[in-house]
Design a protein around this motif. Structure first.
Motif, PDB file in Angstrom:
ATOM      1  N   TYR A   1      18.050  42.723 -25.141  1.00  0.00           N
ATOM      2  CA  TYR A   1      17.605  42.817 -26.529  1.00  0.00           C
ATOM      3  C   TYR A   1      16.103  43.065 -26.547  1.00  0.00           C
ATOM      4  O   TYR A   1      15.309  42.208 -26.164  1.00  0.00           O
ATOM      5  CB  TYR A   1      17.956  41.535 -27.274  1.00  0.00           C
ATOM      6  N   ASP A   2      15.699  44.261 -26.957  1.00  0.00           N
ATOM      7  CA  ASP A   2      14.302  44.690 -26.889  1.00  0.00           C
ATOM      8  C   ASP A   2      13.885  45.290 -28.230  1.00  0.00           C
ATOM      9  O   ASP A   2      13.481  46.444 -28.317  1.00  0.00           O
ATOM     10  CB  ASP A   2      14.149  45.728 -25.764  1.00  0.00           C
ATOM     11  N   SER A   3      13.994  44.498 -29.273  1.00  0.00           N
ATOM     12  CA  SER A   3      13.749  45.006 -30.628  1.00  0.00           C
ATOM     13  C   SER A   3      12.335  45.550 -30.797  1.00  0.00           C
ATOM     14  O   SER A   3      12.114  46.483 -31.570  1.00  0.00           O
ATOM     15  CB  SER A   3      14.005  43.900 -31.661  1.00  0.00           C
ATOM     16  N   GLY A   4      11.363  44.988 -30.099  1.00  0.00           N
ATOM     17  CA  GLY A   4       9.974  45.413 -30.254  1.00  0.00           C
ATOM     18  C   GLY A   4       9.528  46.483 -29.279  1.00  0.00           C
ATOM     19  O   GLY A   4       8.378  46.905 -29.311  1.00  0.00           O
ATOM     20  N   GLY A   5      10.411  46.935 -28.381  1.00  0.00           N
ATOM     21  CA  GLY A   5      10.056  47.990 -27.445  1.00  0.00           C
ATOM     22  C   GLY A   5       9.202  47.556 -26.271  1.00  0.00           C
ATOM     23  O   GLY A   5       8.623  48.392 -25.573  1.00  0.00           O
ATOM     24  N   GLN A   6       9.126  46.248 -25.999  1.00  0.00           N
ATOM     25  CA  GLN A   6       8.279  45.768 -24.904  1.00  0.00           C
ATOM     26  C   GLN A   6       8.766  46.235 -23.535  1.00  0.00           C
ATOM     27  O   GLN A   6       7.973  46.582 -22.657  1.00  0.00           O
ATOM     28  CB  GLN A   6       8.217  44.229 -24.940  1.00  0.00           C
ATOM     29  N   LEU A   7      10.077  46.241 -23.323  1.00  0.00           N
ATOM     30  CA  LEU A   7      10.610  46.671 -22.027  1.00  0.00           C
ATOM     31  C   LEU A   7      10.341  48.149 -21.785  1.00  0.00           C
ATOM     32  O   LEU A   7      10.085  48.572 -20.656  1.00  0.00           O
ATOM     33  CB  LEU A   7      12.116  46.399 -21.958  1.00  0.00           C
ATOM     34  N   LEU A   8      10.393  48.935 -22.838  1.00  0.00           N
ATOM     35  CA  LEU A   8      10.180  50.368 -22.700  1.00  0.00           C
ATOM     36  C   LEU A   8       8.741  50.686 -22.279  1.00  0.00           C
ATOM     37  O   LEU A   8       8.480  51.707 -21.639  1.00  0.00           O
ATOM     38  CB  LEU A   8      10.513  51.073 -24.013  1.00  0.00           C
ATOM     39  N   LEU A   9       7.804  49.810 -22.623  1.00  0.00           N
ATOM     40  CA  LEU A   9       6.410  49.997 -22.226  1.00  0.00           C
ATOM     41  C   LEU A   9       6.202  49.824 -20.731  1.00  0.00           C
ATOM     42  O   LEU A   9       5.170  50.240 -20.186  1.00  0.00           O
ATOM     43  CB  LEU A   9       5.517  48.987 -22.960  1.00  0.00           C
ATOM     44  N   ARG A  10       7.153  49.212 -20.055  1.00  0.00           N
ATOM     45  CA  ARG A  10       6.986  48.901 -18.641  1.00  0.00           C
ATOM     46  C   ARG A  10       7.250  50.085 -17.717  1.00  0.00           C
ATOM     47  O   ARG A  10       6.916  50.024 -16.537  1.00  0.00           O
ATOM     48  CB  ARG A  10       7.909  47.730 -18.256  1.00  0.00           C
TER      49      ARG A  10
ATOM     50  N   ASN B   1      18.849  47.555 -26.043  1.00  0.00           N
ATOM     51  CA  ASN B   1      18.956  47.681 -27.491  1.00  0.00           C
ATOM     52  C   ASN B   1      17.572  47.570 -28.113  1.00  0.00           C
ATOM     53  O   ASN B   1      16.855  46.593 -27.891  1.00  0.00           O
ATOM     54  CB  ASN B   1      19.878  46.597 -28.052  1.00  0.00           C
ATOM     55  N   THR B   2      17.184  48.557 -28.904  1.00  0.00           N
ATOM     56  CA  THR B   2      15.844  48.563 -29.477  1.00  0.00           C
ATOM     57  C   THR B   2      15.873  48.867 -30.969  1.00  0.00           C
ATOM     58  O   THR B   2      16.783  49.524 -31.469  1.00  0.00           O
ATOM     59  CB  THR B   2      14.942  49.590 -28.741  1.00  0.00           C
ATOM     60  N   ARG B   3      14.871  48.341 -31.665  1.00  0.00           N
ATOM     61  CA  ARG B   3      14.655  48.538 -33.106  1.00  0.00           C
ATOM     62  C   ARG B   3      15.757  47.943 -33.968  1.00  0.00           C
ATOM     63  O   ARG B   3      15.829  48.252 -35.154  1.00  0.00           O
ATOM     64  CB  ARG B   3      14.434  50.022 -33.419  1.00  0.00           C
ATOM     65  N   ASP B   4      16.593  47.107 -33.419  1.00  0.00           N
ATOM     66  CA  ASP B   4      17.496  46.282 -34.224  1.00  0.00           C
ATOM     67  C   ASP B   4      16.781  44.957 -34.449  1.00  0.00           C
ATOM     68  O   ASP B   4      16.676  44.142 -33.529  1.00  0.00           O
ATOM     69  CB  ASP B   4      18.829  46.053 -33.506  1.00  0.00           C
ATOM     70  N   THR B   5      16.256  44.731 -35.642  1.00  0.00           N
ATOM     71  CA  THR B   5      15.481  43.520 -35.893  1.00  0.00           C
ATOM     72  C   THR B   5      16.345  42.262 -35.885  1.00  0.00           C
ATOM     73  O   THR B   5      15.834  41.158 -35.748  1.00  0.00           O
ATOM     74  CB  THR B   5      14.747  43.622 -37.240  1.00  0.00           C
ATOM     75  N   ASP B   6      17.637  42.430 -36.033  1.00  0.00           N
ATOM     76  CA  ASP B   6      18.602  41.337 -35.983  1.00  0.00           C
ATOM     77  C   ASP B   6      19.689  41.735 -34.987  1.00  0.00           C
ATOM     78  O   ASP B   6      20.204  42.865 -35.066  1.00  0.00           O
ATOM     79  CB  ASP B   6      19.205  41.118 -37.371  1.00  0.00           C
ATOM     80  N   PRO B   7      20.030  40.887 -34.029  1.00  0.00           N
ATOM     81  CA  PRO B   7      21.043  41.264 -33.038  1.00  0.00           C
ATOM     82  C   PRO B   7      22.449  41.395 -33.605  1.00  0.00           C
ATOM     83  O   PRO B   7      23.316  41.988 -32.958  1.00  0.00           O
ATOM     84  CB  PRO B   7      20.966  40.138 -32.002  1.00  0.00           C
ATOM     85  N   ALA B   8      22.700  40.879 -34.789  1.00  0.00           N
ATOM     86  CA  ALA B   8      24.061  40.868 -35.329  1.00  0.00           C
ATOM     87  C   ALA B   8      24.678  42.269 -35.430  1.00  0.00           C
ATOM     88  O   ALA B   8      25.816  42.473 -34.992  1.00  0.00           O
ATOM     89  CB  ALA B   8      24.082  40.161 -36.686  1.00  0.00           C
ATOM     90  N   PRO B   9      23.987  43.263 -36.012  1.00  0.00           N
ATOM     91  CA  PRO B   9      24.582  44.604 -36.068  1.00  0.00           C
ATOM     92  C   PRO B   9      24.852  45.183 -34.687  1.00  0.00           C
ATOM     93  O   PRO B   9      25.848  45.893 -34.484  1.00  0.00           O
ATOM     94  CB  PRO B   9      23.528  45.427 -36.818  1.00  0.00           C
ATOM     95  N   ALA B  10      23.969  44.887 -33.739  1.00  0.00           N
ATOM     96  CA  ALA B  10      24.161  45.385 -32.369  1.00  0.00           C
ATOM     97  C   ALA B  10      25.381  44.736 -31.722  1.00  0.00           C
ATOM     98  O   ALA B  10      26.135  45.390 -30.993  1.00  0.00           O
ATOM     99  CB  ALA B  10      22.908  45.117 -31.544  1.00  0.00           C
ATOM    100  N   LEU B  11      25.582  43.464 -31.968  1.00  0.00           N
ATOM    101  CA  LEU B  11      26.756  42.778 -31.438  1.00  0.00           C
ATOM    102  C   LEU B  11      28.039  43.338 -32.041  1.00  0.00           C
ATOM    103  O   LEU B  11      29.056  43.477 -31.354  1.00  0.00           O
ATOM    104  CB  LEU B  11      26.646  41.271 -31.699  1.00  0.00           C
ATOM    105  N   ARG B  12      27.987  43.678 -33.331  1.00  0.00           N
ATOM    106  CA  ARG B  12      29.159  44.305 -33.957  1.00  0.00           C
ATOM    107  C   ARG B  12      29.435  45.674 -33.340  1.00  0.00           C
ATOM    108  O   ARG B  12      30.594  46.066 -33.146  1.00  0.00           O
ATOM    109  CB  ARG B  12      28.942  44.435 -35.471  1.00  0.00           C
TER     110      ARG B  12
END
Length: 207
Positions: free
Chosen positions: A151-160, A127-138
């Motif tokens: 939970y990868d809101s800042g895109g750090q995992l995608l850089l790997r 999950n990326t670019r969701d600054t709050d996990p609540a909408p993603a959980l819904r």
């Protein structure tokens, strides 16, 4: 973005990290919620451009290692994809609750994940670019998603993802990892059930 504004701080190490994160997010933003363009191999990965934006590395010796994908899930639990799902075919879906195509493909992912869970296949969301996990959980509750999402809101995992590999280049993107932890295929668009099955079946059959 607040993270990008924070680049003005003097801490060089923090500046480098945040710059990389902002660059990754900017790249994804260009193709966010789009079908994506034809991918580029970077000259390092031999893959076949399939129909509908699905690329496959048929030669197992040419596949690159999937990166370390570990961290907290949307529910706050620790997850290490390589260790927790060793020996399984892993389907990594990059998504956001704000993304309309992600909503469109969610039911397809859920159906196929349930159908293939006894075939040695594990789905994992990023999950990326969701600054709050609540909408993603819904989102997960609404679509009855049976698998975890990092939970990868800042895109750090995608850089790997390694340079030149079949890395995520749009939202949504789906990356298929074989039983040996190698990147075998990638889609840069929302997938139908049929496309998921056609990509998965050869990987499930591999020895």
């Amino acid at each position: 973005m607040s993270a990008c504004r924070a680049l003005r701080r003097p801490e060089s190490r923090r500046r480098t990290t945040l710059l990389a994160a902002c660059t990754a997010l900017a790249a994804l933003t260009l193709t966010a919620c789009g079908s994506g363009d034809n991918p580029k191999s970077g000259g390092q990965t031999q893959f076949v451009q399939g129909t509908g934006g699905v690329s496959v590395v048929n030669d197992k010796s040419a596949r690159q290692n999937a990166p370390d994908l570990s961290g907290k899930t949307l529910e706050g639990k620790e997850l290490d994809v390589a260790k927790d799902y060793k020996g399984k075919v892993v389907v990594l879906n990059v998504w956001g609750s704000w993304c309309s195509p992600c909503r469109g493909e969610a039911k397809n992912l859920v159906t196929v994940a349930n159908d293939y869970k006894d075939k040695g296949v594990q789905f994992v969301g990023i999950n990326t670019r969701d600054t709050d996990p609540a909408p993603a959980l819904r989102f997960e509750k609404e679509f009855e998603v049976p698998y975890p999402s990092l939970y990868d809101s800042g895109g750090q995992l995608l850089l790997r993802f390694p340079k030149g590999s079949l890395s995520p280049q749009s939202i949504p993107s789906t990356v298929f990892v074989d039983r040996n932890g190698k990147i075998a295929a990638r889609a840069i668009k929302a997938l139908t059930e049929d496309e998921l099955r056609k990509t998965l079946d050869p990987l499930v059959a591999e020895k």
